[in-house]
Structure formats: C-alpha cells, structure tokens
Design a protein around this motif. Structure first.
Motif, PDB file in Angstrom:
ATOM      1  N   LEU A 196       0.824  -1.215   0.000  1.00 35.79           N
ATOM      2  CA  LEU A 196       0.000   0.000   0.000  1.00 35.79           C
ATOM      3  C   LEU A 196       0.857   1.262   0.000  1.00 35.79           C
ATOM      4  CD1 LEU A 196      -2.855  -1.101   2.434  1.00 35.79           C
ATOM      5  CD2 LEU A 196      -2.953  -0.881  -0.078  1.00 35.79           C
ATOM      6  N   ALA A 197       1.981   1.237   0.715  1.00 33.58           N
ATOM      7  CA  ALA A 197       2.887   2.389   0.709  1.00 33.58           C
ATOM      8  C   ALA A 197       3.487   2.599  -0.682  1.00 33.58           C
ATOM      9  CB  ALA A 197       3.998   2.190   1.739  1.00 33.58           C
ATOM     10  N   PHE A 198       3.911   1.512  -1.327  1.00 30.59           N
ATOM     11  CA  PHE A 198       4.467   1.596  -2.676  1.00 30.59           C
ATOM     12  C   PHE A 198       3.430   2.177  -3.640  1.00 30.59           C
ATOM     13  CE2 PHE A 198       4.938  -0.253  -6.904  1.00 30.59           C
ATOM     14  CZ  PHE A 198       6.258   0.055  -7.219  1.00 30.59           C
ATOM     15  N   ILE A 199       2.226   1.636  -3.574  1.00 32.45           N
ATOM     16  CA  ILE A 199       1.163   2.116  -4.468  1.00 32.45           C
ATOM     17  C   ILE A 199       0.840   3.577  -4.162  1.00 32.45           C
ATOM     18  CG2 ILE A 199      -1.288   1.886  -5.055  1.00 32.45           C
ATOM     19  CD1 ILE A 199      -0.918  -1.174  -4.675  1.00 32.45           C
ATOM     20  N   GLY A 200       0.656   3.892  -2.879  1.00 29.95           N
ATOM     21  CA  GLY A 200       0.294   5.258  -2.500  1.00 29.95           C
ATOM     22  C   GLY A 200       1.336   6.284  -2.912  1.00 29.95           C
ATOM     23  N   LEU A 201       2.612   5.992  -2.600  1.00 31.78           N
ATOM     24  CA  LEU A 201       3.671   6.923  -2.988  1.00 31.78           C
ATOM     25  C   LEU A 201       3.795   7.037  -4.500  1.00 31.78           C
ATOM     26  CD1 LEU A 201       6.455   6.075  -0.382  1.00 31.78           C
ATOM     27  CD2 LEU A 201       5.188   8.232  -0.599  1.00 31.78           C
ATOM     28  N   GLY A 202       3.650   5.892  -5.178  1.00 32.56           N
ATOM     29  CA  GLY A 202       3.767   5.918  -6.635  1.00 32.56           C
ATOM     30  C   GLY A 202       2.655   6.699  -7.305  1.00 32.56           C
ATOM     31  N   VAL A 203       1.436   6.493  -6.833  1.00 34.61           N
ATOM     32  CA  VAL A 203       0.293   7.202  -7.418  1.00 34.61           C
ATOM     33  C   VAL A 203       0.374   8.692  -7.107  1.00 34.61           C
ATOM     34  CG1 VAL A 203      -2.221   7.466  -7.232  1.00 34.61           C
ATOM     35  CG2 VAL A 203      -1.228   5.194  -7.519  1.00 34.61           C
ATOM     36  N   TRP A 204       0.789   9.015  -5.898  1.00 32.41           N
ATOM     37  CA  TRP A 204       0.823  10.410  -5.457  1.00 32.41           C
ATOM     38  C   TRP A 204       2.042  11.162  -6.007  1.00 32.41           C
ATOM     39  CZ3 TRP A 204       3.049  12.010  -0.201  1.00 32.41           C
ATOM     40  CH2 TRP A 204       2.860  13.376   0.023  1.00 32.41           C
ATOM     41  N   LEU A 205       3.228  10.576  -5.824  1.00 31.29           N
ATOM     42  CA  LEU A 205       4.454  11.291  -6.178  1.00 31.29           C
ATOM     43  C   LEU A 205       5.095  10.825  -7.490  1.00 31.29           C
ATOM     44  CD1 LEU A 205       6.097  11.431  -2.636  1.00 31.29           C
ATOM     45  CD2 LEU A 205       4.920  13.280  -3.845  1.00 31.29           C
ATOM     46  N   GLY A 206       4.708   9.661  -7.976  1.00 31.05           N
ATOM     47  CA  GLY A 206       5.312   9.121  -9.193  1.00 31.05           C
ATOM     48  C   GLY A 206       5.309  10.077 -10.376  1.00 31.05           C
ATOM     49  N   PRO A 207       4.166  10.698 -10.689  1.00 34.01           N
ATOM     50  CA  PRO A 207       4.170  11.625 -11.834  1.00 34.01           C
ATOM     51  C   PRO A 207       5.130  12.804 -11.657  1.00 34.01           C
ATOM     52  CG  PRO A 207       1.937  10.984 -11.287  1.00 34.01           C
ATOM     53  CD  PRO A 207       2.825  10.442 -10.191  1.00 34.01           C
ATOM     54  N   LYS A 208       5.368  13.227 -10.420  1.00 32.75           N
ATOM     55  CA  LYS A 208       6.316  14.329 -10.176  1.00 32.75           C
ATOM     56  C   LYS A 208       7.757  13.833 -10.281  1.00 32.75           C
ATOM     57  CE  LYS A 208       3.005  16.521  -7.190  1.00 32.75           C
ATOM     58  NZ  LYS A 208       2.435  16.468  -5.881  1.00 32.75           N
ATOM     59  N   TRP A 209       8.017  12.651  -9.711  1.00 30.38           N
ATOM     60  CA  TRP A 209       9.372  12.111  -9.719  1.00 30.38           C
ATOM     61  C   TRP A 209       9.855  11.815 -11.133  1.00 30.38           C
ATOM     62  CZ3 TRP A 209       8.429   7.970  -5.413  1.00 30.38           C
ATOM     63  CH2 TRP A 209       8.498   8.580  -4.163  1.00 30.38           C
ATOM     64  N   PHE A 210       8.957  11.282 -11.961  1.00 31.59           N
ATOM     65  CA  PHE A 210       9.364  10.836 -13.288  1.00 31.59           C
ATOM     66  C   PHE A 210       9.051  11.848 -14.381  1.00 31.59           C
ATOM     67  CE2 PHE A 210       8.823   6.901 -10.824  1.00 31.59           C
ATOM     68  CZ  PHE A 210      10.115   6.420 -10.939  1.00 31.59           C
ATOM     69  N   ASN A 211       8.439  12.965 -14.019  1.00 29.41           N
ATOM     70  CA  ASN A 211       8.190  14.048 -14.961  1.00 29.41           C
ATOM     71  C   ASN A 211       7.574  13.535 -16.274  1.00 29.41           C
ATOM     72  OD1 ASN A 211       8.139  16.704 -15.766  1.00 29.41           O
ATOM     73  ND2 ASN A 211      10.231  16.671 -16.560  1.00 29.41           N
ATOM     74  N   VAL A 212       6.458  12.838 -16.161  1.00 29.84           N
ATOM     75  CA  VAL A 212       5.799  12.270 -17.339  1.00 29.84           C
ATOM     76  C   VAL A 212       4.900  13.300 -18.001  1.00 29.84           C
ATOM     77  CG1 VAL A 212       5.858   9.912 -16.469  1.00 29.84           C
ATOM     78  CG2 VAL A 212       3.892  11.341 -15.979  1.00 29.84           C
ATOM     79  N   LEU A 213       4.609  13.073 -19.248  1.00 23.34           N
ATOM     80  CA  LEU A 213       3.703  13.945 -19.985  1.00 23.34           C
ATOM     81  C   LEU A 213       2.306  13.842 -19.366  1.00 23.34           C
ATOM     82  CD1 LEU A 213       4.844  13.076 -23.611  1.00 23.34           C
ATOM     83  CD2 LEU A 213       5.376  15.136 -22.308  1.00 23.34           C
ATOM     84  N   PRO A 214       1.531  14.899 -19.386  1.00 20.33           N
ATOM     85  CA  PRO A 214       0.195  14.876 -18.776  1.00 20.33           C
ATOM     86  C   PRO A 214      -0.698  13.738 -19.293  1.00 20.33           C
ATOM     87  CG  PRO A 214       0.794  17.126 -19.346  1.00 20.33           C
ATOM     88  CD  PRO A 214       1.879  16.229 -19.899  1.00 20.33           C
ATOM     89  N   GLY A 215      -0.540  13.368 -20.539  1.00 24.87           N
ATOM     90  CA  GLY A 215      -1.349  12.292 -21.103  1.00 24.87           C
ATOM     91  C   GLY A 215      -0.978  10.910 -20.582  1.00 24.87           C
TER      92      GLY A 215
END
Length: 179
Positions: free
Chosen positions: A45-64
């Motif tokens: 749950l921690a892995f999923i939560g951190l990934g869903v919450w912070l993953g897009p910021k950490w990996f700087n993915v395109l909005p799409g």
C-alpha cells in the motif's frame, strides 16, 4: 525487504524438521505468516500510494501518461506483494529440501514470464500490460507454491498455530538477518 523474517522462519523450520517436531514447524510457519501478510500489505500500500501520489512528479511524465503511470504503480504494487510473498513460500520449500520442485517451478515460471513479456512488449509497447503480466505470473507462482505446500508438507497459513513466544524466539535471528 521482508526484514529478514523469511530467512529466520526458514532456519527455525529447518531446525524443527531436524528434530521431527511438526508442531513447532506449524508454529513458526503460522507466526511468520501472521507477521508477513500484514507487513507486506503495508509495504504494498505504501508503494502504491507513494507511486500514485508522487510518481508523476518524480518521473516528470507527460500529462497524457499520468494515469498510465499511476496504473503501473498499482499493478506493480500487486506484483510486489505476490513476488515477495511467493518468495516466502519458496523458503518453505527450501526448508523441506525440495530442490527438484523448486528448480522445475522456477524454470517454468521464468519461461512463462519472459517469453510472453517479449511478445507483449514488441506488439503492444504498453508498460501496464507487462507489469500486469508479471503480477499475474507472480500470483500463479504463489498459488503453485501454496498448493504444493498443502499437498506435500501439509501446511497452509497455520495462523492458529502462531504464538508470541515463537515470534520472540525468531526476533533476534530476524534482526541479525535484516542487519
């Protein structure tokens, strides 16, 4: 990642098997499960939560691709749980010195993992499908280990055999293994 608990449970089960003490085997195994399942659930749950919450910021993915990345973290979290808990059951087979079963199942699971993954990557180029496939193979492997343990070792979760005394007994070895 399991804080050394898998190694400790395996070691104590091996000693109990050497003494032909099947009650102790059930106690160590049940105690390990009672600790391992909630621990791995929290880590997942921690892995999923951190990934869903912070993953897009950490990996700087395109909005799409934000939702795809989040779905990958959810699928990866499930794969993490199945993989680590499957390894815990693998340790049980090692304690029983069931190396023929371990070797055959690991080779079969590796082939089942890799060959379709290459095809999925080539034809779909979708990371979510690859991660879902990996999680599915992890679940299948876990099911195979659990079924084998029930048939051959007569062990399930054995939560009723768990005890605080067994946990205390394994604590020092677990800490040493973790460090």
């Amino acid at each position: 990642a399991d804080l050394g608990l898998g190694v400790a449970v395996g070691r104590y089960i091996e000693v109990a098997l050497g003494k032909n003490d099947h009650e102790a085997v059930r106690g160590y195994w049940g105690t390990g499960n009672l600790i391992m399942i909630p621990f791995l659930t929290l880590v997942t749950l921690a892995f999923i939560g951190l990934g869903v919450w912070l993953g897009p910021k950490w990996f700087n993915v395109l909005p799409g691709n934000v939702n795809l990345l989040r779905a990958c973290f959810v699928a990866g979290g499930l794969g993490l749980f199945f993989g680590y808990y499957g390894t815990y059951w693998l340790i049980l087979s090692q304690a029983y010195l069931d190396f023929k079963f371990i070797s055959l199942s690991r080779v079969a699971m590796t082939l089942l993992q890799i060959l379709p993954s290459v095809a999925l990557a080539f034809f779909t180029r979708n990371p979510l499908l690859l991660i879902l496939w990996s999680a599915l193979v992890g679940l299948l492997q876990l099911g195979i280990f659990v079924g084998h343990a029930r048939r051959n070792y007569h062990l399930g979760l054995n939560l009723r055999a768990a005890s605080f005394a067994r946990a205390r007994e394994m604590a020092a070895y677990t800490g040493k293994s973790f460090l």
